[in-house]
Motif scaffolding. Structure first.
Motif, PDB file in Angstrom:
ATOM      1  N   ARG A  10       0.827  -1.200   0.000  1.00 27.59           N
ATOM      2  CA  ARG A  10       0.000   0.000   0.000  1.00 27.59           C
ATOM      3  C   ARG A  10       0.864   1.254   0.000  1.00 27.59           C
ATOM      4  O   ARG A  10       0.596   2.217  -0.731  1.00 27.59           O
ATOM      5  N   VAL A  11       1.928   1.245   0.808  1.00 25.55           N
ATOM      6  CA  VAL A  11       2.831   2.397   0.881  1.00 25.55           C
ATOM      7  C   VAL A  11       3.538   2.597  -0.453  1.00 25.55           C
ATOM      8  O   VAL A  11       3.668   3.725  -0.954  1.00 25.55           O
ATOM      9  N   VAL A  12       4.014   1.510  -1.029  1.00 23.44           N
ATOM     10  CA  VAL A  12       4.713   1.603  -2.310  1.00 23.44           C
ATOM     11  C   VAL A  12       3.781   2.143  -3.391  1.00 23.44           C
ATOM     12  O   VAL A  12       4.166   2.980  -4.213  1.00 23.44           O
ATOM     13  N   ALA A  13       2.551   1.670  -3.402  1.00 21.87           N
ATOM     14  CA  ALA A  13       1.591   2.127  -4.412  1.00 21.87           C
ATOM     15  C   ALA A  13       1.291   3.607  -4.278  1.00 21.87           C
ATOM     16  O   ALA A  13       0.942   4.276  -5.257  1.00 21.87           O
ATOM     17  N   ALA A  14       1.442   4.146  -3.059  1.00 18.96           N
ATOM     18  CA  ALA A  14       1.158   5.560  -2.826  1.00 18.96           C
ATOM     19  C   ALA A  14       2.350   6.463  -3.156  1.00 18.96           C
ATOM     20  O   ALA A  14       2.216   7.690  -3.137  1.00 18.96           O
ATOM     21  N   ALA A  15       3.512   5.882  -3.443  1.00 21.48           N
ATOM     22  CA  ALA A  15       4.707   6.673  -3.761  1.00 21.48           C
ATOM     23  C   ALA A  15       4.585   7.217  -5.184  1.00 21.48           C
ATOM     24  O   ALA A  15       4.729   6.477  -6.162  1.00 21.48           O
ATOM     25  N   ARG A  16       4.336   8.513  -5.303  1.00 22.63           N
ATOM     26  CA  ARG A  16       3.972   9.122  -6.585  1.00 22.63           C
ATOM     27  C   ARG A  16       5.040   8.924  -7.661  1.00 22.63           C
ATOM     28  O   ARG A  16       4.748   8.462  -8.765  1.00 22.63           O
ATOM     29  N   ASP A  17       6.287   9.294  -7.358  1.00 20.19           N
ATOM     30  CA  ASP A  17       7.326   9.210  -8.388  1.00 20.19           C
ATOM     31  C   ASP A  17       7.580   7.772  -8.817  1.00 20.19           C
ATOM     32  O   ASP A  17       7.783   7.494  -9.996  1.00 20.19           O
ATOM     33  N   ILE A  56       4.032  10.394 -22.174  1.00 21.94           N
ATOM     34  CA  ILE A  56       3.064  11.239 -21.478  1.00 21.94           C
ATOM     35  C   ILE A  56       3.195  11.057 -19.968  1.00 21.94           C
ATOM     36  O   ILE A  56       3.060  12.009 -19.185  1.00 21.94           O
ATOM     37  N   VAL A  57       3.506   9.835 -19.561  1.00 23.38           N
ATOM     38  CA  VAL A  57       3.632   9.524 -18.135  1.00 23.38           C
ATOM     39  C   VAL A  57       4.989   9.951 -17.592  1.00 23.38           C
ATOM     40  O   VAL A  57       5.090  10.587 -16.535  1.00 23.38           O
ATOM     41  N   VAL A  58       6.065   9.613 -18.299  1.00 27.81           N
ATOM     42  CA  VAL A  58       7.430   9.805 -17.801  1.00 27.81           C
ATOM     43  C   VAL A  58       7.740  11.275 -17.520  1.00 27.81           C
ATOM     44  O   VAL A  58       8.467  11.596 -16.567  1.00 27.81           O
ATOM     45  N   THR A  59       7.208  12.178 -18.310  1.00 27.70           N
ATOM     46  CA  THR A  59       7.511  13.600 -18.131  1.00 27.70           C
ATOM     47  C   THR A  59       7.007  14.157 -16.804  1.00 27.70           C
ATOM     48  O   THR A  59       7.380  15.269 -16.421  1.00 27.70           O
ATOM     49  N   ARG A  60       6.185  13.407 -16.086  1.00 31.06           N
ATOM     50  CA  ARG A  60       5.664  13.863 -14.788  1.00 31.06           C
ATOM     51  C   ARG A  60       6.547  13.433 -13.614  1.00 31.06           C
ATOM     52  O   ARG A  60       6.287  13.820 -12.471  1.00 31.06           O
ATOM     53  N   TYR A  61       7.594  12.648 -13.863  1.00 29.05           N
ATOM     54  CA  TYR A  61       8.485  12.177 -12.801  1.00 29.05           C
ATOM     55  C   TYR A  61       9.286  13.355 -12.235  1.00 29.05           C
ATOM     56  O   TYR A  61       9.786  14.193 -12.988  1.00 29.05           O
ATOM     57  N   GLY A  62       9.436  13.421 -10.891  1.00 24.08           N
ATOM     58  CA  GLY A  62      10.057  14.601 -10.301  1.00 24.08           C
ATOM     59  C   GLY A  62      11.214  14.367  -9.348  1.00 24.08           C
ATOM     60  O   GLY A  62      11.786  15.338  -8.846  1.00 24.08           O
ATOM     61  N   LEU A  63      11.603  13.131  -9.058  1.00 25.02           N
ATOM     62  CA  LEU A  63      12.679  12.877  -8.094  1.00 25.02           C
ATOM     63  C   LEU A  63      14.035  13.163  -8.743  1.00 25.02           C
ATOM     64  O   LEU A  63      14.392  12.552  -9.744  1.00 25.02           O
ATOM     65  N   ASP A  64      14.812  14.112  -8.167  1.00 22.19           N
ATOM     66  CA  ASP A  64      16.094  14.477  -8.753  1.00 22.19           C
ATOM     67  C   ASP A  64      17.223  14.314  -7.735  1.00 22.19           C
ATOM     68  O   ASP A  64      17.011  13.870  -6.605  1.00 22.19           O
ATOM     69  N   GLU A  65      18.419  14.695  -8.143  1.00 20.61           N
ATOM     70  CA  GLU A  65      19.599  14.489  -7.304  1.00 20.61           C
ATOM     71  C   GLU A  65      19.517  15.277  -6.002  1.00 20.61           C
ATOM     72  O   GLU A  65      19.928  14.785  -4.935  1.00 20.61           O
ATOM     73  N   ASP A  66      18.988  16.489  -6.041  1.00 17.64           N
ATOM     74  CA  ASP A  66      18.904  17.308  -4.828  1.00 17.64           C
ATOM     75  C   ASP A  66      18.007  16.652  -3.778  1.00 17.64           C
ATOM     76  O   ASP A  66      18.319  16.659  -2.583  1.00 17.64           O
ATOM     77  N   GLU A  67      16.904  16.073  -4.241  1.00 10.48           N
ATOM     78  CA  GLU A  67      15.984  15.441  -3.298  1.00 10.48           C
ATOM     79  C   GLU A  67      16.606  14.189  -2.688  1.00 10.48           C
ATOM     80  O   GLU A  67      16.432  13.907  -1.498  1.00 10.48           O
TER      81      GLU A  67
END
Length: 443
Positions: free
Chosen positions: A220-227, A423-434
Motif C-alpha cells: 500500500r505504501v509503495v503504491a502511494a509513492a507518486r514518483d 506522457i507519463v514519464v515527463t511527470r516524474y520529479g525525483l532528482d539528485e537534490d531530493e
C-alpha cells in the motif's frame, strides 16, 4: 559521505544480467514461434500460453521481494537468493524446450507447467538482484555507473542469447533445435548466477533498518509513492512495446525479409548499439539529468520503431539501420529507469527507516514481467486478427493480411506504446537534490 563501489563489485553485479538477459529475451523471441510453428498451437492460444505464467509473476514478485526484505542470512539479505533461484531456473529452462511435441494438448501443457515453474524461480532471482543497487551504494551518480555496467552486460547477454539462439535452432533442425536452445540458455543462466553471487561477495551493503509491517501494508505504501508509480507505469508500457518487437523478430525475418537467418541480424541491430552507447548515456546523465535522458531515449526508441515500417516498404537494407536507431534508445530506456528505481526505493528507506527495497523491486519486476509477457500476447493478437496460419512445419504461405499484421505489430504498435509512455514519464520529479536531502536528514 556517499559511498562508491570498487570496479570489481560493479562488474560482479553486472554479471547477473547474463541470467536476466537470457531468460528475459529468449522466451519472448522463440517461445511463440515454438508454439505456433513447432507444436502447431493456434496463434491466439499460443499468446495466452506465453502470457499466463508471466502473469503469475505479478503475484509472485512482490512476495519474493517481501521474503528477501526479511532475510537475515549471514551471507547477505539478497545474495543467497541469487544462487538458489538462479541455478534452479537454469535447470528448469533446459526442461522447458525438452518436452513432448505431440499430442498437441500434452505438449502445450508441458510448456505451461514448465514456464510457470521458470517464472517462479526467476522471481526469486530477479527481485533480490534488482533490489541490490539501492543497498550497495547511497550515491546518486554511483547508481548510474552501476547501472551502466549492468546494462552493458545485459546488452551483451541479450545479443549472445537472442542472436545465437535462432542460429542454434536452425542448425540443429526441427528435432533438436529448440532442445539445443534450452541447453544453451540454461548454461548462460547458470554462468550469470554464479558470477553475480561470487562477484558481490565483498561489497558492503546498507541494511536501511528492518522491513517492518505486513507485506500488504508495504504494498500500500509503495503504491502511494507518486514518483515510483509514475516511473513504473512508463516503464511497463515500454516493456510491453519491447516485448511486442521481440516477439515479431522471427516472423518479420521469415515472412517479410525472406529467411529465418535474418533473425540474428535484426536482433544484433536492435541490441548491439547498447554496447557502444551505454557509456555515452551515462555521460549524458552526468551533464543533464536521468529523467531528461529517459525522455530522449524513449523518443529514439519509438521513432526508430516507426521508421522501420517505412524501411520495410522502401528497402530491406534500411531495416537494420532503423532498428539500430531504436536500439540506441533502448539502451537508455534500460539504464535510466533502473537507476531511478534504486533512487526511489532508497529515498523511501532513508525517510522511513523501513527497508521496503525488495517490495519496491518486486512490484517493479512484476510490472516489467507483465509488460514483456503482454508484448507477445498483443503481437499474437495482431497476428490472429490478420489471419496468420499456424503449422507444425512453419512451411505455410501466409495471406496478405497476415503479412500486414506481422509488419504493423513489429513497428506501429510499439511506437504508439512508447508515445503513451512519454506522457507519463515527463511527470516524474525525483532528482539528485531530493536524494541528497533525504540522505542528509537520515544521517
Amino acid at each position: 559521505m556517499a559511498r562508491t563501489l570498487d570496479p570489481a563489485a560493479r562488474r560482479g553485479y553486472g554479471l547477473g544480467s547474463v541470467a536476466t538477459g537470457a531468460f528475459g529475451t529468449v522466451p519472448g523471441l522463440l517461445l511463440l514461434p515454438y508454439l505456433t510453428d513447432r507444436l502447431g498451437v493456434a496463434a491466439g492460444l499460443a499468446g495466452v500460453i506465453v502470457l499466463l505464467p508471466k502473469a503469475w509473476d505479478v503475484l509472485m514478485n512482490p512476495v519474493a521481494g517481501g521474503v528477501s526484505d526479511r532475510s537475515t542470512s549471514p551471507a547477505g539479505r539478497r545474495r543467497p537468493f541469487l544462487l538458489r533461484a538462479g541455478l534452479t531456473l537454469a535447470v528448469l529452462f533446459v526442461l522447458l524446450f525438452s518436452g513432448p511435441t505431440s499430442p498437441r494438448g500434452i505438449a502445450a501443457g508441458w510448456v505451461v507447467v514448465l514456464f510457470l515453474a521458470c517464472a517462479t524461480a526467476y522471481a526469486f532471482f530477479q527481485v533480490p538482484y534488482v533490489a541490490m543497487p539501492a543497498e550497495l551504494t547511497d550515491d546518486y551518480a554511483e547508481r548510474t555507473r552501476l547501472m551502466s555496467w549492468r546494462v552493458a552486460i545485459l546488452a551483451l547477454a541479450i545479443l549472445v542469447s537472442g542472436g545465437l539462439s535462432p542460429m542454434i535452432r536452425n542448425q540443429l533442425g526441427p528435432d533438436w533445435g529448440y532442445r539445443g536452445v534450452g541447453i544453451f540458455v540454461g548454461v548462460l543462466i547458470a554462468t550469470g548466477t554464479l558470477g553475480a553471487w561470487w562477484g558481490t561477495r565483498r561489497a558492503p551493503v546498507d541494511s536501511y533498518g528492518t522491513a517492518g509491517t505486513s507485506l500488504r501494508e508495504q504494498l500500500r505504501v509503495v503504491a502511494a509513492a507518486r514518483d515510483f508509480r509514475i516511473l513504473l507505469t512508463g516503464f511497463v508500457i515500454q516493456a510491453l512495446a519491447t516485448g511486442a518487437m521481440l516477439a515479431g523478430v522471427d516472423y518479420v525475418s521469415r515472412e517479410l525479409l525472406g529467411g529465418s537467418g535474418m533473425s540474428t541480424v535484426l536482433f544484433v541491430c536492435f541490441v548491439g548499439p547498447a554496447l557502444l552507447v551505454t557509456p555515452l548515456w551515462q555521460r549524458y546523465a552526468a551533464s543533464r539529468d536521468k529523467r531528461t535522458g529517459f525522455v530522449v531515449a524513449s523518443v529514439l526508441l519509438g521513432g526508430g520503431a516507426l521508421s522501420t515500417l517505412g524501411a520495410l516498404h522502401l528497402a530491406d537494407a534500411l531495416v537494420p539501420v532503423t532498428l539500430a536507431a531504436a536500439g540506441v534508445g533502448y539502451a537508455g530506456c534500460q539504464m535510466f529507469p533502473l537507476s531511478m528505481l534504486a533512487d526511489a526505493a532508497a529515498v523511501d528507506a532513508l525517510r522511513t527507516g523501513h527497508n521496503r527495497v525488495g517490495v519496491y523491486t518486486g512490484v517493479w519486476t512484476a510490472g516489467e514481467t507483465l509488460g514483456l509477457a503482454f508484448g507477445p500476447f498483443v503481437y499474437a493478437a495482431v497476428l490472429g486478427v490478420g489471419g496468420y496460419v499456424s503449422s507444425t512445419t512453419g512451411d505455410v504461405t501466409q495471406p496478405a493480411s497476415a503479412l500486414t499484421a506481422i509488419g504493423w505489430g513489429f513497428t506501429v504498435v510499439p511506437a504508439v506504446l512508447v508515445a503513451l509512455s512519454l506522457i507519463v514519464v515527463t511527470r516524474y520529479g525525483l532528482d539528485e537534490d531530493e536524494v541528497r536531502r533525504a540522505r542528509e536528514v537520515a544521517t
